[in-house]
Design a protein around this motif. Structure first.
Motif, mmCIF file in Angstrom:
data_model
loop_
_atom_site.group_PDB
_atom_site.id
_atom_site.type_symbol
_atom_site.label_atom_id
_atom_site.label_comp_id
_atom_site.label_asym_id
_atom_site.label_seq_id
_atom_site.Cartn_x
_atom_site.Cartn_y
_atom_site.Cartn_z
ATOM 1 N N ASN A 1 0.822 -1.208 0.000
ATOM 2 C CA ASN A 1 0.000 0.000 0.000
ATOM 3 C C ASN A 1 0.858 1.261 0.000
ATOM 4 O O ASN A 1 0.551 2.222 -0.704
ATOM 5 C CB ASN A 1 -0.946 -0.002 1.203
ATOM 6 C CG ASN A 1 -2.074 -1.020 1.048
ATOM 7 O OD1 ASN A 1 -2.392 -1.423 -0.074
ATOM 8 N ND2 ASN A 1 -2.662 -1.442 2.148
ATOM 9 N N GLN A 2 1.917 1.226 0.797
ATOM 10 C CA GLN A 2 2.780 2.413 0.839
ATOM 11 C C GLN A 2 3.453 2.646 -0.511
ATOM 12 O O GLN A 2 3.566 3.784 -0.979
ATOM 13 C CB GLN A 2 3.810 2.291 1.957
ATOM 14 C CG GLN A 2 3.141 2.418 3.326
ATOM 15 C CD GLN A 2 4.126 2.361 4.492
ATOM 16 O OE1 GLN A 2 5.272 2.765 4.347
ATOM 17 N NE2 GLN A 2 3.665 1.878 5.624
ATOM 18 N N ALA A 3 3.869 1.554 -1.142
ATOM 19 C CA ALA A 3 4.483 1.693 -2.467
ATOM 20 C C ALA A 3 3.476 2.256 -3.470
ATOM 21 O O ALA A 3 3.782 3.173 -4.239
ATOM 22 C CB ALA A 3 5.004 0.335 -2.940
ATOM 23 N N LEU A 4 2.272 1.703 -3.448
ATOM 24 C CA LEU A 4 1.253 2.156 -4.404
ATOM 25 C C LEU A 4 0.924 3.634 -4.192
ATOM 26 O O LEU A 4 0.787 4.399 -5.155
ATOM 27 C CB LEU A 4 -0.006 1.292 -4.287
ATOM 28 C CG LEU A 4 0.142 -0.136 -4.829
ATOM 29 C CD1 LEU A 4 -1.026 -1.016 -4.377
ATOM 30 C CD2 LEU A 4 0.244 -0.136 -6.358
ATOM 31 N N VAL A 5 0.773 4.033 -2.943
ATOM 32 C CA VAL A 5 0.419 5.439 -2.689
ATOM 33 C C VAL A 5 1.591 6.352 -3.051
ATOM 34 O O VAL A 5 1.385 7.463 -3.567
ATOM 35 C CB VAL A 5 -0.052 5.637 -1.232
ATOM 36 C CG1 VAL A 5 -0.192 7.120 -0.879
ATOM 37 C CG2 VAL A 5 -1.404 4.938 -1.044
ATOM 38 N N GLN A 6 2.809 5.872 -2.859
ATOM 39 C CA GLN A 6 3.965 6.669 -3.287
ATOM 40 C C GLN A 6 3.936 6.876 -4.809
ATOM 41 O O GLN A 6 4.157 7.988 -5.303
ATOM 42 C CB GLN A 6 5.244 5.953 -2.857
ATOM 43 C CG GLN A 6 6.502 6.761 -3.100
ATOM 44 C CD GLN A 6 7.754 5.989 -2.656
ATOM 45 O OE1 GLN A 6 7.794 5.399 -1.573
ATOM 46 N NE2 GLN A 6 8.766 5.969 -3.514
ATOM 47 N N LEU B 1 -4.014 17.953 -10.074
ATOM 48 C CA LEU B 1 -4.712 17.684 -8.809
ATOM 49 C C LEU B 1 -3.695 17.773 -7.670
ATOM 50 O O LEU B 1 -2.522 17.472 -7.851
ATOM 51 C CB LEU B 1 -5.320 16.274 -8.791
ATOM 52 C CG LEU B 1 -6.298 15.855 -9.888
ATOM 53 C CD1 LEU B 1 -7.008 14.567 -9.475
ATOM 54 C CD2 LEU B 1 -7.303 16.936 -10.195
ATOM 55 N N PRO B 2 -4.148 18.169 -6.479
ATOM 56 C CA PRO B 2 -3.231 18.192 -5.335
ATOM 57 C C PRO B 2 -2.923 16.749 -4.906
ATOM 58 O O PRO B 2 -3.849 15.964 -4.668
ATOM 59 C CB PRO B 2 -4.031 18.923 -4.252
ATOM 60 C CG PRO B 2 -5.466 18.730 -4.636
ATOM 61 C CD PRO B 2 -5.508 18.610 -6.132
ATOM 62 N N TYR B 3 -1.622 16.409 -4.810
ATOM 63 C CA TYR B 3 -1.311 15.010 -4.451
ATOM 64 C C TYR B 3 -1.768 14.691 -3.037
ATOM 65 O O TYR B 3 -2.000 13.536 -2.684
ATOM 66 C CB TYR B 3 0.199 14.733 -4.614
ATOM 67 C CG TYR B 3 1.057 15.273 -3.502
ATOM 68 C CD1 TYR B 3 1.540 16.578 -3.537
ATOM 69 C CD2 TYR B 3 1.371 14.481 -2.396
ATOM 70 C CE1 TYR B 3 2.309 17.084 -2.506
ATOM 71 C CE2 TYR B 3 2.143 14.984 -1.351
ATOM 72 C CZ TYR B 3 2.597 16.288 -1.412
ATOM 73 O OH TYR B 3 3.344 16.789 -0.377
ATOM 74 N N GLU B 4 -1.976 15.739 -2.206
ATOM 75 C CA GLU B 4 -2.409 15.513 -0.824
ATOM 76 C C GLU B 4 -3.836 14.957 -0.742
ATOM 77 O O GLU B 4 -4.299 14.579 0.332
ATOM 78 C CB GLU B 4 -2.349 16.815 -0.019
ATOM 79 C CG GLU B 4 -0.979 17.437 0.079
ATOM 80 C CD GLU B 4 -0.729 18.468 -1.012
ATOM 81 O OE1 GLU B 4 -1.400 18.424 -2.074
ATOM 82 O OE2 GLU B 4 0.154 19.323 -0.818
ATOM 83 N N ALA B 5 -4.525 14.913 -1.871
ATOM 84 C CA ALA B 5 -5.906 14.419 -1.867
ATOM 85 C C ALA B 5 -5.987 12.912 -1.629
ATOM 86 O O ALA B 5 -7.074 12.356 -1.453
ATOM 87 C CB ALA B 5 -6.608 14.775 -3.178
ATOM 88 N N VAL B 6 -4.847 12.234 -1.649
ATOM 89 C CA VAL B 6 -4.805 10.790 -1.361
ATOM 90 C C VAL B 6 -3.865 10.574 -0.182
ATOM 91 O O VAL B 6 -2.685 10.931 -0.258
ATOM 92 C CB VAL B 6 -4.296 9.994 -2.580
ATOM 93 C CG1 VAL B 6 -4.261 8.498 -2.260
ATOM 94 C CG2 VAL B 6 -5.165 10.277 -3.804
ATOM 95 N N GLN B 7 -4.380 10.051 0.902
ATOM 96 C CA GLN B 7 -3.555 9.812 2.090
ATOM 97 C C GLN B 7 -3.758 8.386 2.565
ATOM 98 O O GLN B 7 -4.888 7.909 2.649
ATOM 99 C CB GLN B 7 -3.965 10.775 3.223
ATOM 100 C CG GLN B 7 -3.762 12.250 2.908
ATOM 101 C CD GLN B 7 -2.294 12.665 2.904
ATOM 102 O OE1 GLN B 7 -1.448 11.991 3.508
ATOM 103 N NE2 GLN B 7 -1.985 13.751 2.197
ATOM 104 N N LEU B 8 -2.639 7.738 2.871
ATOM 105 C CA LEU B 8 -2.691 6.381 3.434
ATOM 106 C C LEU B 8 -2.299 6.442 4.899
ATOM 107 O O LEU B 8 -1.294 7.061 5.250
ATOM 108 C CB LEU B 8 -1.700 5.482 2.680
ATOM 109 C CG LEU B 8 -1.511 4.070 3.238
ATOM 110 C CD1 LEU B 8 -2.719 3.191 2.943
ATOM 111 C CD2 LEU B 8 -0.238 3.435 2.664
ATOM 112 N N LEU B 9 -3.066 5.802 5.749
ATOM 113 C CA LEU B 9 -2.694 5.706 7.161
ATOM 114 C C LEU B 9 -1.594 4.665 7.325
ATOM 115 O O LEU B 9 -1.810 3.488 7.006
ATOM 116 C CB LEU B 9 -3.895 5.268 7.991
ATOM 117 C CG LEU B 9 -4.839 6.338 8.508
ATOM 118 C CD1 LEU B 9 -5.893 5.683 9.390
ATOM 119 C CD2 LEU B 9 -4.083 7.416 9.279
ATOM 120 N N HIS B 10 -0.434 5.069 7.821
ATOM 121 C CA HIS B 10 0.625 4.094 8.088
ATOM 122 C C HIS B 10 0.348 3.367 9.398
ATOM 123 O O HIS B 10 0.710 2.215 9.572
ATOM 124 C CB HIS B 10 1.983 4.801 8.125
ATOM 125 C CG HIS B 10 2.409 5.300 6.774
ATOM 126 N ND1 HIS B 10 3.719 5.496 6.428
ATOM 127 C CD2 HIS B 10 1.697 5.612 5.670
ATOM 128 C CE1 HIS B 10 3.794 5.927 5.167
ATOM 129 N NE2 HIS B 10 2.563 6.017 4.696
#
Lengths: 414, 414
Positions: B154-159, B170-179
């Motif tokens: 998940n962290q790789a995909l969100v990166q 689009l603002p990249y901050e619009a996608v956030q993953l909870l670590h």
């Protein structure tokens, strides 16, 4: 088995019977309830008087007593509302959408009742009749949980409703009142997903938040309105003043009344004094930002909390802003996403306001006081939704409905 | 400030920026994500392998490992899905309804994003990309809370998604993953009404129930399907058998597969043996009621629990009923209001079934397997809603939207 579970089970059992009643059967039941309310008004008022004397003993203030009191006139108004409801379109059975697929499946989306609705409300016995009638009109069964301070009134009203329904072709069991008004039972009701399809709290912010925070049953949230009027640089002077004064003072106690007025600095330079005079003529206390205080003498100084307060009173917060963008930012920060207005003659600012302000209802050159099911032409109002799921803004009868897909085939398999 | 609150605040802050992005800006971002996934597939697969070896060490079974695994092919499929999504109509900005009032207020109801969506899901890293893409297409910001067993993936995909969004408008901050994937933080997320507009759990019944029971944020509930095929007296023999077998066996592990077959006694007299043979040819174990066992030898005897079990396997419950009414009663008692089918040539029975069965999707002469966003023609699927509020049945892009009212006036006050 507890009273709650027993009644909820019964409601679920009759809800499928309710779902297939015709519009005429439902309207006949509403007319019979109206008639029965009038016929048994003496009984209702006698029972209501027990609640009132209990309330006086418990030291309720007169405004609460007034909310609790039923009179011949109020009962007549309830009956009138019931008869008016029969005139409205019955949404049940409406085809919302229909299409066919390449494999020739025919799909129809049809409006159906929600099922069993839990109403949770405070000491206004008129809600008992109002909520019941809206639920019956939309083919729903309803579990009523009113305030203990209105117990006699609510029990009398539900007895009268049952008497009427027994003469109708609707099952009288479709309306159930919880006699147990303890907090524990209310908490149990919040979690009764097995039998309840939705909860609708009606009352003050405290009640609504309690339900929202504690319920696992889906909630239709109606709520607080910290509404703004923004007077843009090009706002016509008289229109701006008239709308701001109307939104603040026409009925300050309701959720669509304005609580903060934002004024463009240029408009403020020219007209702020006149706006202040117009508000003060209506006895409005003005809590103003520094810039406004520099322009006009003798105003109260606003504190941070004023920007987020729903005063519900003859008090308004007032802030001078540099441009429409600052107004939008302020509204999105402090507002409650209810109703927001821009008074302006500048198209680009109006478009910006409409696009960027996040609220149920946005107005150009009109008062926020129009956010209301009747003013929108729905003919009835369940409440004004401040959530984004299911329904947003004024809710008419369709807010009490769901849908099902009807798919017709000729043997299709996947 | 916790990671959760910090990310949720950031999402809320960028959600208003997301709401005004054009369809082309959103589609460009989706295409860039597709491209970036392919470009960085080696990195993604390396990170995914860390989750897989961790999973093997922890003794995950092979079917769970398979759900977790990403390959070049699966990454290509994700990229294809992203590109396909750009072809779909963007619902944001659509005018849902428009009318004017006697006082000349002009009211438009316009589709807008929900705002901030919280996705809670299990160890399928593809959901990270799938959920993100649907949220971005509809102008929403998204908080992703995946399983700890897929953390590296998940962290790789969100990166990779962030890398792509930084090249987009689009603002990249619009996608956030909870670590932080602790239960405590998940519980906190369930109650984050201040920042989250909706929660969507995706996964098994346990996960979904945990969210439904504990969340105060509104939930889009997708859920279990205890679906029925009812073979009426007049069901055509071959069609009835073909649909029953298809609904049970075409993909038994999904929610729209059939779990119980109800058979009219007359049809059973003539054709039950053939239906049984057809099911047994597909290795289906049949748990049958007494009457069926009297008609055909060698079946397992059903126990009460079988009528309410979602087997998700090559097992089916089978019951002989006397008429359509008994079938409807059985379905409304044991079903989960998902998908229900009647196979019949008797119009009055079909109409009765359509009217009285309470479920998201009802079928005549077709398999329940069609309850699916793609089969319905929505082009995308968020899930299949089993609740009655907001959306019911297969949910396409519009399920990720809300509405606002735009009211245009000329100075109207109340």
């Amino acid at each position: 088995m507890s009273e709650l579970v027993k009644k909820a089970q019964l409601l679920q059992a009759v809800s499928s019977e309710m779902a297939v009643k015709t519009t005429e059967q439902k309207n006949e039941a509403l007319r019979l309830i109206a008639k029965e309310l009038l016929a048994q008004s003496t009984f209702i008022i006698e029972e209501n008087e027990k609640d009132i004397s209990k309330g006086r003993e418990n030291g309720l203030n007169e405004s609460l007593i007034d909310r609790l009191a039923l009179s011949q006139q109020r009962i007549s108004e309830m009956a009138d509302a019931l008869n008016q409801l029969t005139e409205l379109n019955d949404p049940i059975g409406d085809v919302i959408d229909e299409w066919s697929r390449p494999n020739e499946l025919q799909i129809n989306q049809v409006r159906v009742p929600l099922g069993v609705i839990g109403m949770i409300y405070e000491a206004r016995p008129n809600v008992t009749v109002d909520a019941t009638s809206l639920c019956l009109k939309t083919g729903n069964a309803v579990l009523l949980r009113g305030s203990s301070s209105a117990s006699y009134s609510n029990q009398a009203l539900v007895q009268v409703i049952h008497d009427a329904l027994k003469k109708s072709s609707l099952p009288y069991e479709a309306v159930q009142l919880l006699h147990d008004t303890s907090r524990e039972t209310a908490s149990e009701m919040f979690k009764l997903n097995e039998y309840l399809d939705v909860l609708i709290p009606r009352g003050g912010a405290g009640l609504i938040q309690t339900v929202v925070i504690n319920a696992s049953v889906p909630v239709l949230e109606t709520g607080v309105g910290n509404c703004h009027i923004y007077l843009d640089e090009t706002a016509k002077k008289d229109m701006g003043i008239s709308i701001a004064v109307n939104a603040k003072t026409q009925r300050p106690s309701v959720c669509n009344a304005a609580e903060t007025i934002l004024v463009h600095e240029q408009w403020a330079q020219e007209h702020l004094g006149d706006l202040i005079v117009a508000l003060q003529e209506k006895n409005v206390q003005i809590r103003a930002c520094k810039r406004a205080n520099e322009l006009v003498d003798g105003l109260h100084e606003a504190v941070e909390a004023d920007w987020s307060t729903e005063f519900l009173d003859y008090i308004v917060a007032l802030k001078v802003v540099s441009n429409v963008s600052e107004a939008i930012t302020h509204i999105n920060e402090y507002g409650t996403k209810h109703s927001e207005a821009i008074i302006s003659e500048t198209d680009v600012n109006i478009a910006d306001f409409f696009q960027r302000v996040d609220a149920a209802a946005l107005y150009h050159n009109a008062s926020t006081r129009f956010t209301d099911g009747f003013e929108f032409g729905f003919g009835a109002e369940i409440g004004i939704s401040t959530q984004k799921l299911h329904a947003r803004g004024p809710m008419g009868l369709t807010a009490l409905t769901s849908a099902k897909y009807i798919v017709r085939g000729t043997g299709q398999i996947k």
